[in-house]
Enzyme design. Structure first.
Site, PDB file in Angstrom:
ATOM      1  N   SER A 196       0.809  -1.216   0.000  1.00 25.98           N
ATOM      2  CA  SER A 196       0.000   0.000   0.000  1.00 25.98           C
ATOM      3  C   SER A 196       0.850   1.278   0.000  1.00 25.98           C
ATOM      4  O   SER A 196       0.385   2.324  -0.461  1.00 25.98           O
ATOM      5  CB  SER A 196      -0.930  -0.015   1.219  1.00 25.98           C
ATOM      6  OG  SER A 196      -0.190  -0.264   2.390  1.00 25.98           O
TER       7      SER A 196
ATOM      8  N   GLU B 212      10.120  -9.501  -5.286  1.00 26.60           N
ATOM      9  CA  GLU B 212      10.682  -8.255  -4.739  1.00 26.60           C
ATOM     10  C   GLU B 212      12.200  -8.380  -4.610  1.00 26.60           C
ATOM     11  O   GLU B 212      12.937  -7.458  -4.931  1.00 26.60           O
ATOM     12  CB  GLU B 212      10.050  -7.944  -3.382  1.00 26.60           C
ATOM     13  CG  GLU B 212       8.598  -7.489  -3.520  1.00 26.60           C
ATOM     14  CD  GLU B 212       7.881  -7.314  -2.197  1.00 26.60           C
ATOM     15  OE1 GLU B 212       6.914  -6.560  -2.168  1.00 26.60           O
ATOM     16  OE2 GLU B 212       8.277  -7.928  -1.196  1.00 26.60           O
TER      17      GLU B 212
ATOM     18  N   ASP C  27      10.700   0.085  -2.628  1.00 25.03           N
ATOM     19  CA  ASP C  27       9.813  -0.984  -2.148  1.00 25.03           C
ATOM     20  C   ASP C  27       9.408  -0.732  -0.696  1.00 25.03           C
ATOM     21  O   ASP C  27      10.121  -0.055   0.045  1.00 25.03           O
ATOM     22  CB  ASP C  27      10.523  -2.342  -2.275  1.00 25.03           C
ATOM     23  CG  ASP C  27       9.532  -3.508  -2.332  1.00 25.03           C
ATOM     24  OD1 ASP C  27       8.328  -3.299  -2.080  1.00 25.03           O
ATOM     25  OD2 ASP C  27       9.975  -4.631  -2.623  1.00 25.03           O
TER      26      ASP C  27
HETATM   27  C1  5RP Z   1       4.832  -7.302   0.061  1.00 21.77           C
HETATM   28  C2  5RP Z   1       5.746  -6.460   0.858  1.00 21.77           C
HETATM   29  C3  5RP Z   1       5.316  -5.067   1.139  1.00 21.77           C
HETATM   30  O1  5RP Z   1       6.226  -4.192   0.575  1.00 21.77           O
HETATM   31  C4  5RP Z   1       5.234  -4.897   2.631  1.00 21.77           C
HETATM   32  O2  5RP Z   1       4.325  -5.864   3.156  1.00 21.77           O
HETATM   33  C5  5RP Z   1       4.762  -3.493   3.017  1.00 21.77           C
HETATM   34  O3  5RP Z   1       3.434  -3.298   2.628  1.00 21.77           O
HETATM   35  P1  5RP Z   1       2.647  -1.965   2.967  1.00 21.77           P
HETATM   36  O4  5RP Z   1       3.298  -0.848   2.213  1.00 21.77           O
HETATM   37  O5  5RP Z   1       1.231  -2.253   2.505  1.00 21.77           O
HETATM   38  O6  5RP Z   1       2.714  -1.763   4.463  1.00 21.77           O
HETATM   39  O7  5RP Z   1       6.813  -6.853   1.270  1.00 21.77           O
HETATM   40  O8  5RP Z   1       5.327  -8.609  -0.062  1.00 21.77           O
END
Ligand code: 5RP
Length: 248
Positions: free
Chosen positions: A46, A120, A98
């Site tokens: 998100s 990722e 990321d």
């Molecule tokens: C997905 C991830 C996301 O980058 C991580 O969970 C962070 O998500 P968010 O920005 O919704 O908190 O590693 O595999």
């Protein structure tokens, strides 16, 4: 009355978390655009949605090629009419942004809350520069103390039971659970973009994330482990109370 207060509190904390994510996503993308990369990696989750929102508003978005890290990000690239690339066409990426679930001060991170850890990492390892974004609930003095769901381990379905038993024997105090799609378990397990399953492994405070990563990653049947150790050069952490943040 108390239920009402609880709901209001939850709404307030969700809204303020969004403020932190927005600051982090926008600030990191602004930073990325300044260096005018020609190929960028876009993470999942998100917080990344805010980075893409910022990119889309900038004329630079017409030129840059975007490499997705998940089905979710692929859809965002398509919806925002950005240029899509793949690791086959662009095996070297200038810079990737990321999200993360927990980040310590040495820029070790737990990732994979959205089950996209393998792609990722592929994109991150192809990148000359890797930047993390998160709101300040994710900032941690020691990994394993903030992100309550544990370290995600992506496992091939055929190896699930044996890998789970092996991990339980290797880490006798850890709690290891197959990630389910809904809390009631009725929808079955989460299946990753690669057709695999996720074991969420709660180890408690992690003293040596690099060693833990190596110990688990070498097991056959494990595709990846959600510990990203010292891969990032910077993290943009948005403050959940104000429209500002810090860069570590
Ligand atoms: C997905 C991830 C996301 O980058 C991580 O969970 C962070 O998500 P968010 O920005 O919704 O908190 O590693 O595999």
């Amino acid at each position: 009355m108390y239920a009402c207060i609880r709901i209001l509190r939850r709404q307030f904390s969700t809204q303020s978390a969004e403020r932190g994510k927005q600051w982090a996503g926008h600030a990191a993308m602004k930073h990325l655009i300044q260096s005018k990369p020609s190929v960028i990696g876009l993470g999942s989750g998100s917080t990344i949605v805010y980075a893409i929102e910022y990119l889309k508003q900038h004329p630079f978005s017409n030129d840059v090629v975007c490499i997705p890290t998940s089905f979710q990000t692929r859809q965002l690239i398509l919806q925002n009419k950005l240029k899509m690339g793949s690791l086959d066409n662009y095996p070297i990426i200038d810079m990737t942004i990321d999200g993360a679930d927990e980040i310590d001060l040495e820029l070790n991170a737990i990732k994979g809350g959205g089950a996209c850890l393998f792609q990722e990492r592929l994109v991150a390892q192809a990148s000359d520069r890797f930047i993390l974004v998160a709101d300040d609930r994710k900032r941690s003095d020691q990994l394993g103390t903030k992100w309550i769901k544990g370290v995600p381990v992506e496992v091939m379905p055929i190896a699930l039971t044996t890998v789970q038993y092996k991990l339980e024997r290797m880490f006798s105090t850890a709690s290891i659970k197959l990630r389910m799609a809904t809390p009631t378990d009725k929808a079955g397990p989460v299946v990753t973009d690669n057709g695999n399953l996720i074991l969420d492994c709660h180890f408690g405070p992690i003293s040596d994330p690099g060693l833990l990563y190596k110990e688990i990653k070498c097991l056959s049947g494990v595709l990846d482990v959600g510990l990203f150790c010292k891969m990032a050069e910077t993290a943009f952490i948005g403050n959940n109370q104000e429209d500002k943040g810090e860069i570590i």
